[in-house]
Write an enzyme that holds these catalytic residues in place. Structure first.
Site, PDB file in Angstrom:
ATOM      1  N   GLY A  92       0.812  -1.212   0.000  1.00 40.26           N
ATOM      2  CA  GLY A  92       0.000   0.000   0.000  1.00 40.26           C
ATOM      3  C   GLY A  92       0.846   1.262   0.000  1.00 40.26           C
ATOM      4  N   LYS A 108       9.949   2.402  -0.083  1.00 39.97           N
ATOM      5  CA  LYS A 108       8.885   2.286   0.924  1.00 39.97           C
ATOM      6  C   LYS A 108       8.500   3.677   1.409  1.00 39.97           C
ATOM      7  CE  LYS A 108       8.002  -0.065   5.327  1.00 39.97           C
ATOM      8  NZ  LYS A 108       8.626  -0.846   6.410  1.00 39.97           N
ATOM      9  N   ASP A 246       1.791 -11.610   6.819  1.00 41.90           N
ATOM     10  CA  ASP A 246       2.270 -10.751   5.722  1.00 41.90           C
ATOM     11  C   ASP A 246       3.612 -10.119   6.073  1.00 41.90           C
ATOM     12  OD1 ASP A 246       0.270  -9.553   7.553  1.00 41.90           O
ATOM     13  OD2 ASP A 246       0.952  -7.669   6.676  1.00 41.90           O
ATOM     14  N   ASN A 247       4.077 -10.346   7.301  1.00 39.72           N
ATOM     15  CA  ASN A 247       5.377  -9.796   7.683  1.00 39.72           C
ATOM     16  C   ASN A 247       6.422 -10.891   7.891  1.00 39.72           C
ATOM     17  OD1 ASN A 247       4.400  -7.186   7.574  1.00 39.72           O
ATOM     18  ND2 ASN A 247       3.779  -7.185   9.719  1.00 39.72           N
TER      19      ASN A 247
HETATM   20  P1  AMP Z   1       2.487  -3.156   8.059  1.00 39.78           P
HETATM   21  O1  AMP Z   1       1.883  -2.738   9.349  1.00 39.78           O
HETATM   22  O2  AMP Z   1       3.681  -2.361   7.676  1.00 39.78           O
HETATM   23  O3  AMP Z   1       2.772  -4.602   7.999  1.00 39.78           O
HETATM   24  O4  AMP Z   1       1.375  -2.836   6.936  1.00 39.78           O
HETATM   25  C1  AMP Z   1       0.157  -3.503   6.860  1.00 39.78           C
HETATM   26  C2  AMP Z   1      -0.581  -3.134   5.601  1.00 39.78           C
HETATM   27  O5  AMP Z   1      -0.996  -1.757   5.637  1.00 39.78           O
HETATM   28  C3  AMP Z   1       0.225  -3.293   4.322  1.00 39.78           C
HETATM   29  O6  AMP Z   1      -0.626  -3.763   3.311  1.00 39.78           O
HETATM   30  C4  AMP Z   1       0.681  -1.878   4.036  1.00 39.78           C
HETATM   31  O7  AMP Z   1       0.967  -1.664   2.689  1.00 39.78           O
HETATM   32  C5  AMP Z   1      -0.514  -1.067   4.482  1.00 39.78           C
HETATM   33  N1  AMP Z   1      -0.169   0.317   4.840  1.00 39.78           N
HETATM   34  C6  AMP Z   1       0.519   0.733   5.930  1.00 39.78           C
HETATM   35  N2  AMP Z   1       0.681   2.070   5.918  1.00 39.78           N
HETATM   36  C7  AMP Z   1       0.081   2.531   4.794  1.00 39.78           C
HETATM   37  C8  AMP Z   1      -0.100   3.822   4.215  1.00 39.78           C
HETATM   38  N3  AMP Z   1       0.388   4.929   4.779  1.00 39.78           N
HETATM   39  N4  AMP Z   1      -0.780   3.894   3.050  1.00 39.78           N
HETATM   40  C9  AMP Z   1      -1.270   2.787   2.468  1.00 39.78           C
HETATM   41  N5  AMP Z   1      -1.134   1.552   2.952  1.00 39.78           N
HETATM   42  C10 AMP Z   1      -0.471   1.405   4.106  1.00 39.78           C
HETATM   43 MG    MG Z   2       4.057  -5.289   6.541  1.00 39.81          MG
END
Ligand code: AMP
Ligand code: MG
Length: 479
Positions: A92, A108, A246-247
């Site tokens: 995202g 990122k 997903d991580n």
């Molecule tokens: P994470 O917490 O980094 O594992 O992210 C979880 C999900 O939320 C992933 O699909 C990311 O791409 C999405 N995500 C996190 N922050 C953002 C943002 N600022 N804009 C769009 N998608 C986000």
């Molecule tokens: Mg992630």
């Protein structure tokens, strides 16, 4: 490579896995500047210094100019987040530019993608700097991890609870294929799943290509790499904080440094993340969560293992059942090395367990304890002057331990395994605050110390010490 013309970029993922990714050129940040440059990683990728310092480089990694032949994409993935399945996640806020020397080059925080849902696709600067420091520290410890090539300040604001300066991280990884990528492919069709599995085997487990049941071997391979990885996290008190499926990368690299932090006082229940109310991802739950995630991974592979689902499940389960004992082996190997123990027999396992019990009952700083122990044994400090001074049972433990080690060189050996510098939460916070306010002095200093975390330098004692405050440290996912 002096300029980007000599730079060969491949797009194997974009070409082979176009059904689970979306083309997505970055919009870029025109006013961006680079705050941290990783020259040694750049060299590994084939960039020379003059290129790294050039405006051409800045504009490529700020997303303003595309590399020749690059097919930028956002990757689709699903994921179990805190136990709940979300079929539609994906990059995202990240765009993959392609691969250089088989390594993914990803931006990122680069803006919206087709997977952004309601997000802005951006990142605040502070978590970008934090990921840079911590991921490079993990690399210095030889723990498999995604790397950080550049940390950029966009000189544009992002709106969170307050307005914050924005940042972009250039993340380098063996690949960004996650367990969640398999979960996503599984929501499509078997052919896509098979293409993803074949691609992953080719890229990360190529020695398995000609084995009998390569998908089963692939599962075993991922279980092995992940068990080893988590044992290494445990050995340095690393709490990932958001071990959603997903991580977790199938390459076995640590990925996603959102709410992670390092345990100071040893307490197996330690949790830092503000959203982890139940302690699902606490320090001591990490191995169990790993197995849980691998079970989710196994589910996605069922159709590839055997025509008969029952047989598939049986075979995958067998491997899964092996993974916790495998993890435990890795765990005791790590801790045996930390304590300078040569063998891992029942006696030494007990010595390790008892050591951790002492740390727990006396709330002793995990990282400092191993360095203090090495100093006690080479007589540069006394027990009274060490973190063990208040423990009534330490002396007894010490005697039992001393019988099992080779005293002549144990402290040197231990100091090669136990870092004196870790990203101390309270110091990192101050450094980040300064960095966001435009003063990079502390970030540069800490980054430098963390590059060689085993070598104690005069004048930097403060950086080896835990915080004097008992206030609980809290981390946030928000980027
Ligand atoms: P994470 O917490 O980094 O594992 O992210 C979880 C999900 O939320 C992933 O699909 C990311 O791409 C999405 N995500 C996190 N922050 C953002 C943002 N600022 N804009 C769009 N998608 C986000
Ligand atoms: Mg992630």
């Amino acid at each position: 490579m002096k300029n980007s013309k000599n730079l060969k970029i491949d797009n194997s993922y974009a070409e082979k896995l176009y059904e689970i990714s979306e083309k997505c050129p970055p919009k870029g940040f025109k006013k961006a500047e680079i705050l941290l440059r990783n020259y040694s990683l750049a060299k590994e990728l084939g960039f020379d210094k003059s290129f790294v310092d050039s405006d051409e480089c800045l504009n490529i990694f700020a997303g303003n100019n595309l590399l020749e032949n690059s097919i930028p994409i956002a990757q689709g993935y699903s994921g179990h987040q805190f136990g709940h399945f979300n079929p539609q996640l994906g990059d995202g806020r990240a765009i993959l530019l392609g691969e250089i020397n088989k390594m993914d080059i990803q931006l990122k925080g680069i803006g919206q993608t087709p997977y952004s849902r309601r997000g802005d696709g951006k990142s605040a600067l502070s978590p970008v700097l934090r990921e840079y420091m911590i991921s490079e520290f993990m690399h210095a410890l030889k723990i498999p991890t995604t790397r950080s090539l550049f940390a950029m300040k966009t000189n544009e604001d992002v709106q969170r609870e307050t307005t914050l300066p924005g940042g972009v991280l250039t993340r380098i990884a063996k690949s960004h294929i996650r367990i969640g990528t398999f979960e996503y492919a599984r929501t499509k069709n078997i052919q896509i799943l098979k293409t993803l599995a074949d691609y992953s085997i080719d890229r990360h487990y190529s020695d398995l290509k000609d084995t009998d049941n390569k998908y089963l071997s692939f599962f075993a391979g991922v279980c092995d790499k992940q068990a080893s990885l988590v044992s290494k996290w445990m050995s340095i008190g690393f709490i990932h904080g958001v071990m959603n499926t997903d991580n977790m990368a199938i390459s076995g690299e640590t990925i996603d440094y959102g709410p992670c932090a390092f345990m100071d006082k040893y307490n197996p229940k330690t949790v830092f993340s503000s959203i982890d109310h139940s302690g699902r991802y606490s320090y001591h739950n990490q191995p169990a969560i790993l197995i849980w995630n691998l079970a989710k991974f196994a589910e996605t592979l069922i159709p590839l293992i055997d025509e008969d689902n029952e047989i598939s499940i049986k075979k995958l389960t067998e491997i899964l059942h092996h993974t916790m004992p495998l993890y435990q082996e890795y765990f005791y190997k790590e801790f045996a090395e930390k304590l300078g123990l040569q063998t891992i027999d029942n006696k030494n396992v007990k010595i390790i367990d008892n050591y951790l019990k002492i740390l727990h009952s006396e709330s002793i700083d995990f990282t400092l304890s191993f360095r203090n122990l090495a100093k006690i044994v080479d007589k540069s400090i006394t027990i009274e002057d060490s973190v063990f001074s208040k423990s009534g049972v330490f002396t007894k433990w010490y005697k039992s331990w001393k019988k099992e080690i080779n005293i002549s060189n144990v402290s040197q050996q231990m100091n090669l395994k136990n870092p004196c510098y870790i990203p101390r939460n309270h110091l990192i916070e101050i450094a980040l605050k300064n960095g966001v306010d435009g003063d990079m002095t502390k970030i540069n200093l800490i980054t430098k110390l963390l590059e060689s975390p085993f070598i104690e330098k005069d004048g930097y004692e403060k950086y080896t010490m835990p915080s004097s405050s008992d206030e609980r440290y809290i981390t946030y996912c928000g980027t």
